[in-house]
Each structure stands twice: as C-alpha cells, then as structure tokens.
Design an enzyme around this catalytic site. Structure first.
Site, short mmCIF file in Angstrom:
data_model
loop_
_atom_site.label_atom_id
_atom_site.label_comp_id
_atom_site.label_asym_id
_atom_site.label_seq_id
_atom_site.Cartn_x
_atom_site.Cartn_y
_atom_site.Cartn_z
N LYS A 21 -12.63 -4.74 10.74
CA LYS A 21 -14.00 -4.04 9.55
C LYS A 21 -15.67 -4.38 10.38
O LYS A 21 -15.95 -2.96 9.62
CB LYS A 21 -13.56 -4.51 8.59
CG LYS A 21 -12.43 -4.78 8.06
CD LYS A 21 -12.36 -5.81 6.97
CE LYS A 21 -10.52 -4.92 6.02
NZ LYS A 21 -10.94 -6.41 5.70
N ILE A 31 -13.40 0.54 -1.39
CA ILE A 31 -14.92 1.16 -1.70
C ILE A 31 -14.37 2.31 -0.92
O ILE A 31 -14.89 1.61 0.66
CB ILE A 31 -15.50 -0.05 -1.58
CG1 ILE A 31 -15.06 -1.77 -2.00
CG2 ILE A 31 -16.90 -0.21 -1.17
CD1 ILE A 31 -15.93 -2.96 -1.53
N ASP A 81 -10.88 -10.64 11.08
CA ASP A 81 -9.74 -9.27 9.87
C ASP A 81 -11.68 -8.76 9.80
O ASP A 81 -11.55 -7.48 9.96
CB ASP A 81 -9.72 -10.43 8.45
CG ASP A 81 -9.47 -8.80 7.50
OD1 ASP A 81 -7.96 -7.44 7.93
OD2 ASP A 81 -9.98 -8.98 6.72
N VAL A 90 0.58 -0.88 0.18
CA VAL A 90 0.06 0.02 -0.22
C VAL A 90 1.25 1.09 0.29
O VAL A 90 0.42 2.08 -0.77
CB VAL A 90 -0.80 0.03 0.97
CG1 VAL A 90 -1.66 1.20 1.23
CG2 VAL A 90 -1.55 -1.36 0.82
#
Lengths: 428, 428
Positions: free
Chosen positions: A203, A134, A199, A12
């Site tokens: 979120k 997104i 994970d 990233v």
C-alpha cells in the site's frame, strides 16, 4: 447501458454486485448512464451467494468475462498476482476499462498495467487498493495536484492496528491479541502478510508513487514486522507519552524517497495515535496544505466495495462524456530511493545492564563514537540488573545500527532488550 | 497556455498567485498544459505585495479580469456576495471557467451559478469553499458516488474550535479564549460570523447539498451560537466523558434533511472530539463505507490556496482534454428540510433547584409529561441550592423545548443554568 463484468465474488465482489443490482437506478442517475452487470466469474458455482443474479451470468472461467464483447468495464476483486495480471492486461488490450482492488498487483505491476491502459486509451482505477473505503488515491491525484507532498504516513493495515490497540488498551500479549483478531475474522490463519508488514508495504508503494509522482514498488520499501513487540514495550511507550503503531512512512529527502514500514512510536497527542482497532488512516503533509488526515475503514466488503463502485461510476461518467480519468505519468518516472542506511531516524532503546559504576559512561561513549546523540535516558535500577531506557536524537539508520552492534558487545550490557523507531517529533 | 485571472489578492489570492508563478513548470506538467497568470484585480495598487508579478497585470477593476478575452479561468477569492456573484455570473456567461473559495456565495447562490455554468458548458469548482485545504467536495462528489451518505458532521470553523480547545485545555472563559484568538489573528474584530455559527452554517449547506444530492441553502440550517458556553459547562462535559464542539450536523431522516449548527457534546472517544485548535474535520457516514473522517487546516493562505490551485489544475486538464468536471445535478433538486421541532435530539440540562423533598419528583414528572425520558441524573446538593445535571434520551426538539419551558415555570426550579445537545451515542 454500460456493462460491468466481475472477476471474483468474495466479500468485496458480493458487496459490489449487490450495490450494482440493488441501487442501479440511483447509480445510473449519478453516472448519467445506466450501469448493468454482465458476467461474474467465480471459483465455484456450487457455493450459495447472497446476491440474486440470473444464472446465465455466472461462470467459472474468468476469461469469459474478459473476452465478453458486451462488457466494457472489468472489475478485478479476486486478488493475487496471477491470473489477475494476465486477465487485466487482456481486458485493457481489448479496450476495456478496469477497476481493481488489488494492492499487491498495483504495487508491483501497476506501472506496466497503467502503460497498457494509456496505450489502449482506457481507464485503470484502483482507489480500493489502498485503505479500503478511504478516498485517498483520488484526493492525492486530483485535489492535491496543486500542492507539493513531502510526506505520507499511514496506518494502512487494520489487522495489526487491531492487535496493537488490544495490546495498548488491555495490556495483553501479541499472541493473545492475534488470537482475538483471528477469532473475529480480522486475521488470516497465516498472519505473516499483515504482521511482517508486506501488506502495508504494498500500500505504501502505491501511495508513494502517486504522492511523489514516481514509480515506487514493494521492493523499494524497507520493511520490519511487528511480531516482536512486547507488553513491556507498550508500557514503556505509554510512560514516555507514546503509542506504538505499525507505521508506513514515505518522505522526500532532497530528491530521494525514503520509505519504510515498521513499528514506531508516535506521540499520544498526534491524530494517528488515536486511530484505533481496524481503522486505517493516512496522514499527508504538503507545502501548501500543511497536515491532512484521512480516516476510515480499511477493509471489509462495505468500505472496499464503496471505493470500487465509486471507480465504476467515474468510468461510466467518462464513457458517457467521452473523457478519461487523470492517470498521472508517475509510472513513467523511475523513483530515486534513498539508501535505507542513510535514512534519518530516532530510536527508543532498552538495555539490560550490570548495575555497577561506569556503565552509563561506557554506553554513552558508544553512542558518541557513532555520532548518535542521546535525547533522554532513564535508569530503572535493580540489584544486579538495571534497565536503561534511552531515546536518541535524529541520526542515520546506519549510525544507529552500528551503535546497537557495539552496545551488545560491551561487557556491561547484558542484552539489547528492545529498540524501536520514534517518529514525528520536532526533529522528524 | 491556459490563462488565469484573479479576483482578489489577500491571504488566499497571494498564495494562489505565488504558487502559479513559482511552480509554473511543475503545474504545467501535471495539468498537461501550461498555466499562466493573466490579470489580478485588487482594491488598491498602492499596497506592497509579496508576489512578483509584472505591473501591467494588476488592475483595480475586477471587470477587466472578467472581460479579458485572453483569460479562460477566473478565480474569485475576494469574498462577500456582491460584486462576487455578478462577476462570476458574467465570467460564466462569457464561457470562462470559474474557481471560487466563497462559501457564503456558494451556500446561497451556488445553485443559480451552477445552472449558469451548465448552460455555458463551463466548470465552476469550489473545493476551497468548505474546510480550506481539506479535500472534501471532490471525495463526496466522486469517490463516494457509489455510496449512500446519510450523515455529514463537521467541525468546520477554526476560530470557534480554537476557542473551545483553549477553554477545554486551559479552563479559561469564553471571553479570555476569544481575546487570545484575536491576538493570534484567528478572529475578526467582529466575531459574530464565527461565534454565531453563520460561517459553519454556510459550509454545512454546501456539504449537505453534495452529500444528499439536493439544494440546501444557509437558511435551511438551524443555527445556534456558542458564546454562552461557560467554563462550568466544559467541566461538566469532562466529568461526563464529553468534549464540547461547535458541530455542524446534517442527516437524512427518512426523505428529509435535518441540518443544524450548534454547540454539542461529543464522547471524548470519538475522533471528532480530538480535533484541536484551528483544525477542521468532516465526518461522513455512508451505508457502504461506514465512517470516514477528513482532517486538516480549514483556513489560511497555504491550505485554502492549495485547494484553489487543485481546482485550477483540474480545469486546465479538462480544457486540455476537452472534458468537463462532474457537477452533480443537486442544484436542480429542491431539498426537503425537516421541521427543526421534529428533529430528534438528546440534551444535557443543568438546573439550579431548591434542596427540599419532592423536587426531583416534580422535575421528573415534567420530563415524563412531554415524553422525554431521562438517561442519567446527578445531584450536587448544597444547602439551600442544589444542582441537577440531567442527560435525556432521544426525543424531538419540540418536546425538549416544551419541557424546558415547563421546568423554569416550576417553583422548585430557580434557573435553567445550561442546556446543550448531546450528539453521537448509540441512540444518535
């Protein structure tokens, strides 16, 4: 010039650095102010990098980035709780704005860090922390600010969705699909954060906090992994018109929030059932807007980097115009979490039973005893061993658990072969 | 208190008024400032309304709302170019902020009005003008500000998507499906704005302007209606693995924008093919983020009202904090529109031909002559009359049109029964 310092330069981080360098003119025009890269902290200077950035900007000491007086925006893409948390806190206290892609950190300590940002009058943005590229945090905070969201439901882990897509489309086993995910680089060597739902839970905690305007942390999420799903479950689901997904679901039940990550069956006609491979999707329901879905790539340098750079541009615009982003006071409000046992669910249940008279009656009366009513039942009889596939109507988790316990204690039940939540039919 | 005046109180206006009244406390908390309703202009005071608002706030003169010194935010939900445009212009010149759901107006005169807003230092927001409740304007302007969008593709008209869904799923004719849409209130008595693609073209103009950062107006969009689609086309599409949708597609080809609304075949595996009934969806592709899709309800009081109230809350936050929303300078940059004849397309073509030797050779040489290569061909032979179904590889619109002209001039071709664009395979 607004100067950006990077903590981390992995997948990233490199994408972010590359965009800032190569598209500087364009971003400057959009932000209304020039955006430059000041420092980059990495673990090793020896590693060769694809981005071309002057040697003096690199450092192995992340504190140099945070303490650099010329850096106004700190971008944290190193991951993990520590030292990321300390670094971000220090940056905020020095009046720097922060962009982070760190879901683990935001899910557990986001409230504390947002309070620091409010104290310092700076921005802390984290669009990239949920579902990669997104746009979901900003739409929930801003576009839907006039609505009342009562449900958020997502496929927010690409690795497990890839595994389930392979199992569904190729008929392969969990182990085979996981192996393929590893080969393609979608899965870590230790897949437990994905497969066990940690994970996705992080979120979901972030999404719920913003959607329901109250502080939800990872520990508030009821969590169940998906490693036990078999090829037979997938076939059964198809026969019944469902797809199996690892779903993160949070909903308001009265004033309480019920939030869980678990494998669940979705009707094949629902848009979420069509979300394939490593794609992520978040389905949002509001009283005014009705149903919304946001679909895209939930990981990878390009998508996640796009979200990070979007946040950097927002901060640059804010600095140029002397304003601040919408924070939302959610972190100040504790969430009221529903007792998981009281949450309402429907279940798909597969039982191996003896093939003899009275079996169905015995089983049905266990369900009835706990107030769980049966929506459908299908018997696949074979000599000596029959299989019963049942789907229940909505009842509490607690009633279901008690039913399962009593079922396996029955002499006529050889085993409870499978059970899984069914989500999203008329009864919720 | 921030006071909001409403121009229009139809389906969307009532939903907005109702939300502002019933959820005032909650919205005030989110905005950081109380939001009240000052005036509502309607065509007739005699009509009974579901919202309960003090009698003195109603007026039949929209200018009273615009001129009201206590009103800081004017919400235009009356529709049509005039007097909406004059009213909005006057409101902006008086320093009022404006929220509009008017796609026709924003598509044609949005640039001019945004310039007025910039001049006055006020906000002009229009999230509701495209795809109803789906957050798409704000994500494009803000979340994707760090990315480079090269394609926007949408199903942005619910009425025609309902018609196509019925034709696809029930096998009925266009006329029957249109009749059902009318019965359910999805279609106006005069369906031409929907069926001829004018509505979708206006929305695409707005989307393209923001995505590509240049002023695109309705007249820049190449437009083709969908009233000619037959049940046979739908069956053919299914046989070939496609769904037919009325697609609004805008893409960057070099520095030029190619934008068109037309019926088009999409592979059934593509997420847009699964968008059913009155749902809208916008598919966005960017160099960093890859593919994104935003799905939701594109019309109706609830969804469109939700978007309008979201914009009102944003303006209230801006007023409270002394900031302004991101406008984007797109309206200052004229767009470079690609000559539609040069745009690249693939086509599905159905020909009725004589069933005799040499026919295929004659036809194939017409395609070859214009440089259009054939990707697939299927012959359904019957005595005296055979049907050829062809799909072409990518070539210019102009080359395709010239090919079609020469084909119908052939003696062996009895008629060009159907032709339709094919969108979204490997070759674009």
């Amino acid at each position: 010039v607004i100067r950006v310092g990077l903590l981390g330069c992995g997948t990233v981080g490199s994408a972010v650095a590359d965009t800032l360098v190569r598209r500087r003119a364009e971003l400057g025009e959009r932000a209304g102010v020039d955006i430059g890269l000041s420092r980059i902290a990495v673990r090793s200077l020896a590693k060769s990098r694809s981005v071309s950035i002057a040697a003096h900007k690199w450092t192995t000491d992340p504190w140099e980035v945070v303490q650099d007086p010329d850096t106004q925006v700190v971008v944290e893409v190193m991951g993990g709780l520590e030292p990321a948390c300390d670094l971000i806190r220090a940056a905020l206290r020095r009046g720097k704005h922060v962009v982070t892609a760190n879901k683990e950190l935001m899910a557990d300590l986001g409230g504390e860090l947002l309070a620091e940002a409010d104290e310092a009058g700076t921005d802390l943005l984290f669009e990239a922390s949920v579902a990669g590229g997104i746009p979901i945090i900003r739409p929930l905070k801003e576009s839907l600010a006039g609505d009342r969201i009562f449900r958020v439901m997502g496929i927010v882990n690409g690795t497990t969705n890839f595994i389930l897509t392979r199992m569904s489309e190729e008929g392969c086993s969990f182990a085979e699909a996981l192996e393929e995910a590893r080969r393609l680089g979608y899965s870590e060597l230790d897949p437990s954060a994905d497969v066990e739902g940690f994970d996705a839970a992080a979120k979901l905690a972030i999404l719920s906090s913003i959607a329901f305007d109250a502080r939800v942390v990872s520990g508030d999420i009821t969590r169940e992994g998906m490693g036990h799903i078999t090829a037979e479950d997938i076939r059964s689901a198809h026969d019944l018109g469902y797809e199996i997904k690892l779903l993160a679901v949070a909903e308001l039940e009265g004033e309480e929030i019920a939030a869980r990550v678990s494998p669940a069956m979705r009707p094949q006609t629902h848009p979420l059932a069509a979300v394939r491979d490593v794609f992520n999707a978040v389905f949002v329901e509001g009283t005014g807007v009705g149903e919304l879905m946001f679909l895209g790539r939930g990981a990878g340098g390009g998508p996640t980097g796009s979200a990070v750079v979007g946040d950097i541009v927002e901060i640059a615009r804010n600095i140029a115009s002397g304003s601040r982003s919408v924070g939302g006071g959610w972190y100040r409000r504790p969430a009221s979490i529903k007792n998981p046992d009281d949450a309402v669910a429907r279940y798909y249940v597969v039982l191996s039973v003896l093939d003899q008279p009275g079996v169905l009656a015995a089983i049905a009366s266990v369900f009835a005893h706990h107030g769980v009513s049966i929506a459908s039942v299908r018997q696949e009889g074979r000599r000596e061993e029959a299989t019963l596939v049942l789907i229940t109507h909505a009842a509490s988790e607690g009633a279901h658990v008690a039913t399962f316990k009593d079922l396996v204690a029955l002499d006529v039940v050889k085993s409870l072969r499978s059970k899984m939540r069914v989500v999203g039919t008329d009864e919720g």
